[in-house]
Design an enzyme around this catalytic site. Structure first.
Site, short mmCIF file in Angstrom:
data_model
loop_
_atom_site.label_atom_id
_atom_site.label_comp_id
_atom_site.label_asym_id
_atom_site.label_seq_id
_atom_site.Cartn_x
_atom_site.Cartn_y
_atom_site.Cartn_z
N LYS A 189 -42.75 -4.20 10.45
CA LYS A 189 -42.18 -3.88 11.75
C LYS A 189 -42.80 -4.78 12.81
O LYS A 189 -44.00 -5.07 12.78
CB LYS A 189 -42.42 -2.41 12.10
CG LYS A 189 -41.63 -1.44 11.21
CD LYS A 189 -40.16 -1.73 11.27
CE LYS A 189 -39.35 -0.73 10.47
NZ LYS A 189 -37.93 -1.14 10.39
N GLU A 203 -35.35 -9.95 10.36
CA GLU A 203 -34.34 -8.88 10.24
C GLU A 203 -34.04 -8.31 11.62
O GLU A 203 -34.94 -7.88 12.32
CB GLU A 203 -34.83 -7.78 9.30
CG GLU A 203 -33.83 -6.65 9.14
CD GLU A 203 -34.21 -5.65 8.05
OE1 GLU A 203 -34.73 -6.08 7.00
OE2 GLU A 203 -34.01 -4.45 8.28
N ASP A 219 -29.00 -6.10 10.49
CA ASP A 219 -29.16 -4.71 10.03
C ASP A 219 -28.36 -3.84 11.00
O ASP A 219 -27.16 -3.63 10.80
CB ASP A 219 -30.65 -4.33 10.00
CG ASP A 219 -30.88 -2.93 9.43
OD1 ASP A 219 -32.01 -2.62 9.03
OD2 ASP A 219 -29.91 -2.14 9.37
N LYS A 278 -27.25 -0.06 5.69
CA LYS A 278 -27.47 1.40 5.62
C LYS A 278 -26.16 2.06 5.20
O LYS A 278 -25.11 1.80 5.81
CB LYS A 278 -27.91 1.94 6.98
CG LYS A 278 -29.15 1.28 7.58
CD LYS A 278 -30.30 1.22 6.64
CE LYS A 278 -31.53 0.55 7.23
NZ LYS A 278 -31.62 -0.89 6.92
C1 0XW Z 1 -36.90 0.46 7.25
N1 0XW Z 1 -35.67 1.20 7.34
C2 0XW Z 1 -34.79 1.04 6.19
C3 0XW Z 1 -36.03 2.62 7.49
C4 0XW Z 1 -35.86 2.97 8.92
O1 0XW Z 1 -34.76 3.81 9.02
C5 0XW Z 1 -35.51 1.73 9.64
C6 0XW Z 1 -34.89 0.89 8.60
C7 0XW Z 1 -34.86 -0.57 8.98
O2 0XW Z 1 -34.66 -1.42 8.14
O3 0XW Z 1 -34.93 -0.83 10.15
MG MG Z 2 -34.00 -2.99 9.53
#
Ligand code: 0XW
Ligand code: MG
Length: 389
Positions: free
Chosen positions: A185, A239, A262, A286
């Protein structure tokens, strides 16, 4: 139990008889469930999570089979989706689906005629339908998605926005646990600090372990260019660095690293357009964002046509959404598969104590039982917040 006939091969004359035979939705129940975040903190540029609300959908067929779906937005700011919105949308949809055939495409067509967008709610219904179909056909869901290409899929671990020292400690720990892909992150607001974290991690990154840096839309284009220059020699993917597709498009040819969309990859047409334009080199997908398994089949095949790597996971949630992600993940070409992130490490208990979806040595076993292969212990969720029949 005699497996319900889902649909007979029908000649025009046999149409009526066959439609009579189609498995139909008899009832839909919606459960609300609180997910406290354990083993945290889970910190990203959008904030620190301590609990989330997930919604589970239980669909019963007229033949007595049950299918489960789930949707769990990552709070109200990760993307335009939130828990109350999911519940409201499900209230809008569910009563109008009673009596409909248990078939993904007619149901999605019906849901689109009832409510625009709201993919993250429709996805829960879509997933439950595949679970039901799989049970009726006595096949695992991955067989309905074209078939699994392997029996296990790699996971990836997302490391929160932390100090260089803490990040390095977790990287070493997760590499020992067998993870071969990491997501870091980023987007703290200070690109030099973000670069320092990445450099510290790169020094301890084991051979063969890949790294994606996920700012979750928090960086300006200027910050992305500066950051990419500061770590230009580090093999990584950026990302969703910026908030919008327009900002991301403006980065083409101006950074040293591949870019993965994403949050901006909100639906099939966006994926098609941006892959076609070369806006991105890969995807972080997602399941609920695009409307569930049905739409993800199209996304998967478009990404494959463009030779674009993709992940298959979701924003949050337990065994039901995890199972759906893993079934889909198993059908993605291994060469293009980035991994499936699971919220499991941050959730206190599995919905299915026996067949819950687990990460072992950085990998996830693909369920082979009929349907999703998980059976939630309904007592965990209390009484349904809504029931339609
Ligand atoms: C890491 N993730 C898959 C989980 C969280 O929901 C955020 C997401 C991402 O890739 O941002
Ligand atoms: Mg992401």
């Amino acid at each position: 139990m005699k497996s319900a006939r889902v649909c007979a091969l029908i000649s025009p004359s046999g149409e009526k008889a066959a439609r009579k035979d189609l498995m139909k939705i008899a009832s839909i129940e919606i459960f609300q469930h609180g997910l406290k975040v354990v083993n945290g903190p889970y910190i990203y540029s959008g904030g620190t999570l301590d609990s989330l609300t997930t919604y589970l959908v239980k669909i019963k067929s007229d033949g007595g089979l049950t299918g489960w779906g789930e949707t769990c937005p990552l709070g109200p700011t990760y993307q335009p989706a939130h828990a109350a919105g999911a519940l409201a949308a499900l209230h809008e949809l569910a009563p109008n689906l009673i009596g409909e055939p248990v078939l993904p495409r007619p149901l999605m067509h019906k849901m689109d005629s009832l409510l625009a967008e709201h993919n993250y709610a429709k996805a829960a219904i879509d997933i439950a339908v595949y679970d039901l179909l799989g049970k009726a056909l006595q096949q695992p869901v991955h067989a309905l998605l074209g078939g699994a290409l392997r029996e296990k899929v790699p996971s990836y671990y997302a490391i929160s926005l932390l100090s260089p020292e803490e990040s390095v400690r977790i990287v070493k720990e997760k590499q020992k646990e067998g993870y071969r892909a990491l997501q870091i992150k980023s987007g703290s607001g200070d690109v030099r600090k973000d670069a320092e974290v990445i450099r510290s991690i790169y020094e301890v990154l084991a051979p063969g372990v890949t790294m994606a840096v996920d700012a979750n839309r928090a960086m300006t284009t200027a910050e992305v260019i500066q950051f990419s220059n500061l770590v230009r020699d580090v093999p990584l993917a950026l990302e969703q660095p910026c908030n919008t597709i327009e900002e991301t498009r403006s980065l083409m040819g101006r950074v040293n690293h591949p870019i993965y969309l994403d949050e901006s990859a909100v639906d099939v047409v966006t994926v098609m357009t941006e892959l076609g334009r070369g806006t991105c080199d890969g995807l972080g997908m997602k399941l609920t964002r695009v409307g569930g398994l049905s739409s993800m089949i199209t996304v998967r095949d478009m990404a494959a046509a463009r030779n674009a790597p993709m992940s298959v996971d979701d924003s949050w949630g337990g065994d039901v959404i995890a199972a759906a992600c893993v079934h889909m993940a198993s059908t993605v070409a291994p060469r293009l598969f980035r991994g499936t992130w699971l919220a499991a490490p941050y959730i206190e208990q599995h919905y299915d104590p026996v067949n819950g979806i687990r990460i072992v040595d950085g990998e996830i076993q693909v369920p082979q039982a009929h349907g999703l292969g998980v059976t939630p212990d309904e007592s965990l969720f209390g009484s349904p917040v809504a029931k339609f029949e």
